[in-house]
Motif scaffolding. Structure first.
Motif, PDB file in Angstrom:
ATOM      1  N   VAL A  20      27.608   6.613  -3.125  1.00  0.00           N
ATOM      2  CA  VAL A  20      27.897   5.502  -2.222  1.00  0.00           C
ATOM      3  C   VAL A  20      28.009   6.049  -0.809  1.00  0.00           C
ATOM      4  N   THR A  21      27.141   5.584   0.089  1.00  0.00           N
ATOM      5  CA  THR A  21      27.218   6.057   1.471  1.00  0.00           C
ATOM      6  C   THR A  21      28.281   5.269   2.232  1.00  0.00           C
ATOM      7  N   GLY A  22      28.918   5.955   3.191  1.00  0.00           N
ATOM      8  CA  GLY A  22      29.954   5.313   3.992  1.00  0.00           C
ATOM      9  C   GLY A  22      31.137   4.858   3.161  1.00  0.00           C
ATOM     10  N   ALA A  23      31.570   5.703   2.223  1.00  0.00           N
ATOM     11  CA  ALA A  23      32.545   5.258   1.226  1.00  0.00           C
ATOM     12  C   ALA A  23      33.974   5.674   1.526  1.00  0.00           C
ATOM     13  N   ASN A  24      34.249   6.143   2.738  1.00  0.00           N
ATOM     14  CA  ASN A  24      35.614   6.551   3.046  1.00  0.00           C
ATOM     15  C   ASN A  24      36.464   5.395   3.562  1.00  0.00           C
ATOM     16  N   VAL A  46      29.666  10.779   3.027  1.00  0.00           N
ATOM     17  CA  VAL A  46      30.342  10.360   4.253  1.00  0.00           C
ATOM     18  C   VAL A  46      30.109  11.353   5.386  1.00  0.00           C
ATOM     19  N   ARG A  47      30.213  10.847   6.602  1.00  0.00           N
ATOM     20  CA  ARG A  47      30.050  11.703   7.777  1.00  0.00           C
ATOM     21  C   ARG A  47      31.267  12.597   7.987  1.00  0.00           C
ATOM     22  N   ASP A  48      32.463  12.057   7.786  1.00  0.00           N
ATOM     23  CA  ASP A  48      33.705  12.803   7.994  1.00  0.00           C
ATOM     24  C   ASP A  48      34.252  13.219   6.634  1.00  0.00           C
ATOM     25  N   ASP A  69      25.435  12.599   7.358  1.00  0.00           N
ATOM     26  CA  ASP A  69      25.368  11.894   8.639  1.00  0.00           C
ATOM     27  C   ASP A  69      23.995  11.236   8.727  1.00  0.00           C
ATOM     28  N   LEU A  70      23.967   9.932   8.565  1.00  0.00           N
ATOM     29  CA  LEU A  70      22.699   9.205   8.554  1.00  0.00           C
ATOM     30  C   LEU A  70      22.030   9.173   9.921  1.00  0.00           C
ATOM     31  N   THR A  78      19.785  17.874   4.088  1.00  0.00           N
ATOM     32  CA  THR A  78      20.767  18.823   3.555  1.00  0.00           C
ATOM     33  C   THR A  78      21.605  18.167   2.467  1.00  0.00           C
ATOM     34  N   ALA A  79      22.039  16.934   2.716  1.00  0.00           N
ATOM     35  CA  ALA A  79      22.842  16.217   1.721  1.00  0.00           C
ATOM     36  C   ALA A  79      22.036  15.965   0.456  1.00  0.00           C
TER      37      ALA A  79
END
Length: 315
Positions: A20-24, A46-48, A69-70, A78-79
């Motif tokens: 899940v992207t952006g899941a924080n 997630v980016r962070d 980081d999209l 890398t991800a």
């Protein structure tokens, strides 16, 4: 289909793997938490990473974190490589992360930020992970769009990065329209494989951090009307969760809130704009996206004349 679908309707997810992207935070957090609560092994992309680790600690079950980081194709690659090294299968890819109404900015690769993050980053990630999904029966790519795909929305092939002028609302509309066109074209291409399907969803109007960049002229009305027109992130995540887990879902479908104007409510099958179904524009967007990202998907051209919603069933 249930008219009052909730997380209680999510089937057992044990043995399934979800990214899940952006899941924080926000919708992504609620989506990931619900999947983990039903037994899925969930990766928060997630980016962070620090915020991601804190989010994971608040979720039940098997939840891990992957830096993503999209806004950077290097980070996407890398991800994807890291995920491919640690996963032997992928059942669910939830393309949830996004930005909304940002000031004029560019990604690390020179793309307009909303188009680059919301569409191109997810296009690349999906292409790089898809071969982990193709052998997995019932696997799904769920991409989160928005009712914003109807607002001043078009694919500006002559200036996709808004270098000549900029409208944050129209740029957001382009990115969300692209999410839907990507889903429909991806489904056409997946249909020949008979396993993975592509589905879209939108959250209605949810009280999340996305509204922080709302233009000043809209911010006060939105604040005043918020109690009437917004719903919680947990409710906003339900269309995505239904698209990801309901056994009755078909490839190429689109889910959103069932209330008036699709602003809030329990999730149901909804319709996207007529222009989102323009197959010629979908194919052109796909080709442009391949050129911009350098990512080629692991299958051939879409079969001509195949309806994106009538091709495959996921269970």
């Amino acid at each position: 289909m249930s008219e009052q679908w909730t997380t209680a309707d999510i089937p057992d997810q044990r043995g399934r793997v979800a990214v899940v992207t952006g899941a924080n935070t926000g919708l992504g957090y609620e989506t990931a938490k619900a999947l983990a609560g039903r037994g899925a092994s969930v990766v928060l992309a997630v980016r962070d990473v620090e915020k991601g680790e804190r989010a994971a600690a608040r979720m039940p079950g098997d939840v891990t974190v992957q830096a993503l980081d999209l806004c950077s194709l290097d980070s996407v690659r890398t991800a994807a490589a890291a995920l491919r090294s640690r996963l032997d299968r992928l059942d669910l890819l939830i393309n949830n992360a996004g930005v909304m109404y940002t000031p004029k900015q560019a990604t690390a690769d020179g793309f307009e930020t909303q188009f680059g993050t919301n569409h191109l980053g997810h296009f690349a990630l999906t292409g790089l992970l898809l071969d982990l999904m193709l052998p997995v029966p019932g696997s799904r790519v769920v991409t989160v769009s928005s009712t914003g795909h109807r607002i001043r929305a078009a694919i500006h092939f002559d200036d996709p990065h808004w270098e000549r002028s900029y409208s944050r609302i129209a740029a957001y509309g382009q990115s969300k329209l692209a999410n839907l066109m990507f889903t429909y074209e991806l489904q056409r291409r997946l249909a020949a494989h008979g396993t993975t399907v592509a589905v879209a969803a939108h959250p209605g109007v949810s009280d999340t951090e996305l509204i922080r960049n709302t233009p000043a002229v809209l911010r006060l009305p939105v604040t005043w009307l918020a109690p009437l027109i917004t719903q919680t992130p947990a409710m906003g995540a339900l269309p995505t969760l239904r698209a990801a887990t309901d056994p009755a879902v078909l490839g190429g479908q689109y889910y959103g809130p069932g209330g008036r104007f699709e602003v809030k409510g329990h999730p149901r099958l909804v319709a996207s704009s007529p222009q989102s179904h323009d197959a010629a524009v979908q194919r052109r967007l796909w080709a442009v996206s391949e050129d911009l990202t350098g990512v080629r998907f692991p299958f051939g051209e879409a079969r001509q004349g195949l309806s994106p919603s009538g091709s495959a069933t996921a269970g």
